[in-house]
Write an enzyme that holds these catalytic residues in place. Structure first.
Site, PDB file in Angstrom:
ATOM      1  N   PHE A 130      24.641  65.945  73.001  1.00 17.81           N
ATOM      2  CA  PHE A 130      25.457  65.151  72.080  1.00 17.81           C
ATOM      3  C   PHE A 130      26.648  64.623  72.869  1.00 17.81           C
ATOM      4  CE2 PHE A 130      28.862  64.924  68.874  1.00 17.81           C
ATOM      5  CZ  PHE A 130      28.231  64.458  67.725  1.00 17.81           C
ATOM      6  N   GLY A 131      26.654  63.346  73.148  1.00 18.36           N
ATOM      7  CA  GLY A 131      27.687  62.785  74.014  1.00 18.36           C
ATOM      8  C   GLY A 131      28.750  62.024  73.247  1.00 18.36           C
ATOM      9  N   THR A 133      32.561  63.011  73.969  1.00 18.65           N
ATOM     10  CA  THR A 133      33.744  63.041  74.828  1.00 18.65           C
ATOM     11  C   THR A 133      33.568  62.135  76.048  1.00 18.65           C
ATOM     12  OG1 THR A 133      34.102  65.332  74.172  1.00 18.65           O
ATOM     13  CG2 THR A 133      35.250  64.601  76.156  1.00 18.65           C
ATOM     14  N   ARG A 244      31.284  73.589  64.547  1.00 21.03           N
ATOM     15  CA  ARG A 244      32.467  74.471  64.486  1.00 21.03           C
ATOM     16  C   ARG A 244      32.230  75.649  63.559  1.00 21.03           C
ATOM     17  NH1 ARG A 244      35.952  69.134  63.709  1.00 21.03           N
ATOM     18  NH2 ARG A 244      36.221  68.655  65.912  1.00 21.03           N
ATOM     19  N   GLN A 280      47.568 107.499  73.382  1.00 23.96           N
ATOM     20  CA  GLN A 280      48.058 106.682  72.258  1.00 23.96           C
ATOM     21  C   GLN A 280      48.059 105.193  72.596  1.00 23.96           C
ATOM     22  OE1 GLN A 280      51.827 108.247  70.958  1.00 23.96           O
ATOM     23  NE2 GLN A 280      50.895 110.088  70.102  1.00 23.96           N
ATOM     24  N   LEU A 339      39.032  98.475  80.409  1.00 27.07           N
ATOM     25  CA  LEU A 339      38.054  98.735  81.478  1.00 27.07           C
ATOM     26  C   LEU A 339      38.696  98.677  82.863  1.00 27.07           C
ATOM     27  CD1 LEU A 339      36.097  98.010  79.015  1.00 27.07           C
ATOM     28  CD2 LEU A 339      34.484  97.357  80.793  1.00 27.07           C
ATOM     29  N   GLU A 364      35.004  71.312  70.797  1.00 24.03           N
ATOM     30  CA  GLU A 364      34.864  71.142  69.341  1.00 24.03           C
ATOM     31  C   GLU A 364      36.231  71.137  68.658  1.00 24.03           C
ATOM     32  OE1 GLU A 364      31.837  71.026  67.811  1.00 24.03           O
ATOM     33  OE2 GLU A 364      30.508  71.655  69.428  1.00 24.03           O
ATOM     34  N   THR A 366      40.392  71.238  70.154  1.00 23.52           N
ATOM     35  CA  THR A 366      41.206  72.270  70.801  1.00 23.52           C
ATOM     36  C   THR A 366      41.982  73.061  69.746  1.00 23.52           C
ATOM     37  OG1 THR A 366      43.121  70.835  70.987  1.00 23.52           O
ATOM     38  CG2 THR A 366      41.543  70.755  72.826  1.00 23.52           C
TER      39      THR A 366
HETATM   40  C1  LIG Z   1      32.247  73.746  78.474  1.00 25.03           C
HETATM   41  C2  LIG Z   1      32.485  72.534  77.633  1.00 25.03           C
HETATM   42  C3  LIG Z   1      31.443  71.975  76.904  1.00 25.03           C
HETATM   43  C4  LIG Z   1      31.628  70.811  76.159  1.00 25.03           C
HETATM   44  N1  LIG Z   1      30.571  70.245  75.495  1.00 25.03           N
HETATM   45  C5  LIG Z   1      30.724  69.025  74.886  1.00 25.03           C
HETATM   46  C6  LIG Z   1      29.612  68.351  74.306  1.00 25.03           C
HETATM   47  O1  LIG Z   1      28.489  68.872  74.286  1.00 25.03           O
HETATM   48  N2  LIG Z   1      29.795  67.104  73.788  1.00 25.03           N
HETATM   49  C7  LIG Z   1      31.019  66.499  73.789  1.00 25.03           C
HETATM   50  O2  LIG Z   1      31.109  65.367  73.313  1.00 25.03           O
HETATM   51  N3  LIG Z   1      32.103  67.129  74.328  1.00 25.03           N
HETATM   52  C8  LIG Z   1      31.995  68.367  74.868  1.00 25.03           C
HETATM   53  N4  LIG Z   1      33.083  69.015  75.425  1.00 25.03           N
HETATM   54  C9  LIG Z   1      34.372  68.323  75.454  1.00 25.03           C
HETATM   55  C10 LIG Z   1      35.431  68.916  74.524  1.00 25.03           C
HETATM   56  O3  LIG Z   1      35.118  68.628  73.194  1.00 25.03           O
HETATM   57  C11 LIG Z   1      36.788  68.358  74.976  1.00 25.03           C
HETATM   58  O4  LIG Z   1      37.110  69.034  76.180  1.00 25.03           O
HETATM   59  C12 LIG Z   1      37.889  68.577  73.934  1.00 25.03           C
HETATM   60  O5  LIG Z   1      37.704  67.732  72.836  1.00 25.03           O
HETATM   61  C13 LIG Z   1      39.285  68.320  74.532  1.00 25.03           C
HETATM   62  O6  LIG Z   1      39.318  67.134  75.242  1.00 25.03           O
HETATM   63  P1  LIG Z   1      39.958  67.110  76.723  1.00 25.03           P
HETATM   64  O7  LIG Z   1      39.390  68.247  77.501  1.00 25.03           O
HETATM   65  O8  LIG Z   1      39.782  65.744  77.239  1.00 25.03           O
HETATM   66  O9  LIG Z   1      41.492  67.433  76.511  1.00 25.03           O
HETATM   67  P2  LIG Z   1      42.627  66.400  76.059  1.00 25.03           P
HETATM   68  O10 LIG Z   1      42.254  65.730  74.781  1.00 25.03           O
HETATM   69  O11 LIG Z   1      43.043  65.581  77.216  1.00 25.03           O
HETATM   70  O12 LIG Z   1      43.821  67.424  75.719  1.00 25.03           O
HETATM   71  C14 LIG Z   1      44.654  68.016  76.711  1.00 25.03           C
HETATM   72  C15 LIG Z   1      45.676  68.892  75.997  1.00 25.03           C
HETATM   73  O13 LIG Z   1      46.498  68.079  75.143  1.00 25.03           O
HETATM   74  C16 LIG Z   1      46.455  68.567  73.809  1.00 25.03           C
HETATM   75  N5  LIG Z   1      46.571  67.474  72.855  1.00 25.03           N
HETATM   76  C17 LIG Z   1      45.812  66.332  72.792  1.00 25.03           C
HETATM   77  N6  LIG Z   1      46.215  65.584  71.753  1.00 25.03           N
HETATM   78  C18 LIG Z   1      47.229  66.250  71.153  1.00 25.03           C
HETATM   79  C19 LIG Z   1      48.072  65.998  70.027  1.00 25.03           C
HETATM   80  N7  LIG Z   1      47.914  64.909  69.265  1.00 25.03           N
HETATM   81  N8  LIG Z   1      49.001  66.907  69.711  1.00 25.03           N
HETATM   82  C20 LIG Z   1      49.153  68.049  70.448  1.00 25.03           C
HETATM   83  N9  LIG Z   1      48.403  68.342  71.515  1.00 25.03           N
HETATM   84  C21 LIG Z   1      47.454  67.468  71.859  1.00 25.03           C
HETATM   85  C22 LIG Z   1      45.099  69.268  73.724  1.00 25.03           C
HETATM   86  O14 LIG Z   1      45.073  70.173  72.640  1.00 25.03           O
HETATM   87  C23 LIG Z   1      45.030  69.935  75.081  1.00 25.03           C
HETATM   88  O15 LIG Z   1      45.797  71.102  75.086  1.00 25.03           O
HETATM   89  C24 LIG Z   1      32.927  70.214  76.121  1.00 25.03           C
HETATM   90  C25 LIG Z   1      33.988  70.823  76.823  1.00 25.03           C
HETATM   91  C26 LIG Z   1      33.778  71.963  77.558  1.00 25.03           C
HETATM   92  C27 LIG Z   1      34.924  72.581  78.293  1.00 25.03           C
END
Ligand SMILES: Cc1cc2nc3c(=O)[nH]c(=O)nc-3n(C[C@H](O)[C@H](O)[C@H](O)COP(=O)(O)OP(=O)(O)OC[C@H]3O[C@@H](n4cnc5c(N)ncnc54)[C@H](O)[C@@H]3O)c2cc1C
Length: 385
Positions: A130-131, A133, A244, A280, A339, A364, A366
């Site tokens: 599912f693409g 991001t 989720r 404790q 551990l 899914e 953050t």
């Molecule tokens: C192992 C793994 C598997 C994944 N699998 C999939 C998949 O199958 N399909 C898919 O589509 N995606 C997938 N993802 C992507 C995942 O959904 C994204 O990583 C996630 O949505 C966050 O996007 P980003 O990493 O670009 O972080 P960013 O959006 O760049 O965020 C960076 C930081 O800024 C914070 N932030 C962003 N906006 C705000 C705001 N408005 N207010 C406050 N804080 C904010 C975030 O919470 C985070 O702490 C996967 C990710 C991982 C790590």
């Protein structure tokens, strides 16, 4: 009294729910648990497990028809809990296949698309991803740059998707792209010209899971590759809500495994001439863990029952995901301290779980984004921008 489930939350399960729990638990304990530390260390996911998971009815378990089990939401949640008790990578594999790729086709696909893909995906013969991001659009997928243009009656997709679970092993990708009329979903079979994948190596988290980039370079698809009922960002977001729901249950499984491992270790590890469980400070840790574990479990069961009653809202799922993953991560870290040195290798599950849960906290939605969803639910004011 069961020290792993002090409140007896699982006693409220129906006979059918208990059967599902026991069946999945037996399967993962026999087939996955003995090997998962090695898969994690090697950074591999055993794709060959898929038909067996399919036989158990775990793919698209909550969907009806097309070879899917048509189980209740709570039953699906319980299965996720048992899968993630062994590894978040396994639960991710099942979530992405069922709650994301299959759900997108089931909800928004044509009858022909459903007939073509769903029965084989339910059986685990075909793998989906599912693409959504993209490299520059994670938390804010509305800004996506991947485009879909109609040229002489065919769709042409251009762009890239990043961090896509199952990408490198998928037979079919559900890809979200910006068309003239808004965001739409497309079914992209592997082997389509202009479509390729590249696996992300060197992960320190979810190592027993494939995570990939999807690359679309003048990728030409027939007119009927679009999911006809997908219009706007609501479509992919509704699939994410399903996944989720599985996560908020899965986190309870990972937490339970960490707590159970720490409890057992504490009772048998002797220092200063007594089991460390007799100190404790250790008891305080174990009690803190079981309190949070049981609260997370109750939350999962409650949200499951709400969903089965048709009363589960987006904010409920955010509540469960935020609370339960946060709790599970904290429990995993506490378990690791009990551990001590033994906690740092793959011989025990605790640091593997903790590392996995770092991804679960992020994907899914953050923890920050779910905080904002709940912030909006309680104040009525959106604070995303
Ligand atoms: C192992 C793994 C598997 C994944 N699998 C999939 C998949 O199958 N399909 C898919 O589509 N995606 C997938 N993802 C992507 C995942 O959904 C994204 O990583 C996630 O949505 C966050 O996007 P980003 O990493 O670009 O972080 P960013 O959006 O760049 O965020 C960076 C930081 O800024 C914070 N932030 C962003 N906006 C705000 C705001 N408005 N207010 C406050 N804080 C904010 C975030 O919470 C985070 O702490 C996967 C990710 C991982 C790590």
């Amino acid at each position: 009294m069961d020290p792993i489930d002090l409140l007896g939350v699982a006693d409220t399960f129906s006979d059918e729910e208990r059967l599902i729990r026991d069946t999945v638990r037996q399967f993962v304990d026999a087939k996955v648990r003995p090997n998962v530390g090695r898969w994690f260390a090697d950074g591999t996911f055993p794709r060959e497990l898929a038909p067996e998971l399919g036989e158990l009815g775990l793919f698209g378990m909550h969907l009806k028809g097309y070879g899917c089990a048509g189980a209740s939401a709570t039953a699906y949640g319980i299965a996720c809990m048992e899968l993630e008790a062994v590894d978040s990578g396994l639960r991710s594999f099942v979530s992405v296949q069922g709650s994301l790729a299959m759900t997108a086709i089931h909800k928004f696909g044509s009858e022909e698309q459903k007939q073509t893909w769903l029965p084989k995906m339910a059986a685990g013969e075909l793998i989906g991803c599912f693409g959504l991001t993209e490299p520059d659009f994670g938390s804010n997928p509305a800004g996506m740059r991947t485009t879909a243009t109609l040229v002489n009656g065919e769709w042409v997709l251009n762009g890239s998707k990043l961090w896509i679970t199952n990408g490198g092993i998928a037979d079919v990708a559900v890809v979200w792209a910006r068309a003239e009329e808004g965001i739409r979903g497309f079914v992209v079979p592997r082997g389509t010209k202009g479509f390729s994948t590249r696996d992300i190596k060197d992960k320190l988290s979810l190592r027993a899971s494939v995570t990939s980039e999807l690359i679309l370079e003048d990728c030409v698809l027939p007119a009927d590759a679009v999911l006809p009922d997908s219009r706007g960002l609501r479509a992919p977001l509704s699939c994410l809500n399903e996944a989720r729901f599985g996560i908020l249950w899965g986190a309870v499984g990972a937490a339970r495994d960490c707590y159970a491992t720490a409890l057992e270790y504490a009772k048998t590890r002797v220092q200063f001439d007594r089991p460390i469980a007799g100190f404790q400070l250790t008891q305080e840790k174990l009690v803190g863990m079981v309190l949070e574990l049981e609260k997370a479990f109750l939350t999962a069961v409650h949200i499951g029952r709400l969903k089965d009653a048709g009363r589960c809202e987006t904010a409920h799922v955010s509540f469960g995901k935020l609370n339960n993953v946060r709790a599970a991560l904290e429990i995993a870290r506490q378990a690791r301290t009990i551990l001590a040195a033994s906690g740092i290798t793959t011989e025990y599950s605790v640091l593997r779980h903790a590392n996995n849960l770092e991804s679960v906290l992020t994907y899914e939605g953050t923890s920050e984004i779910h905080t904002l969803v709940l912030g909006e639910a309680v104040t009525g004011i959106g604070a995303y921008r």
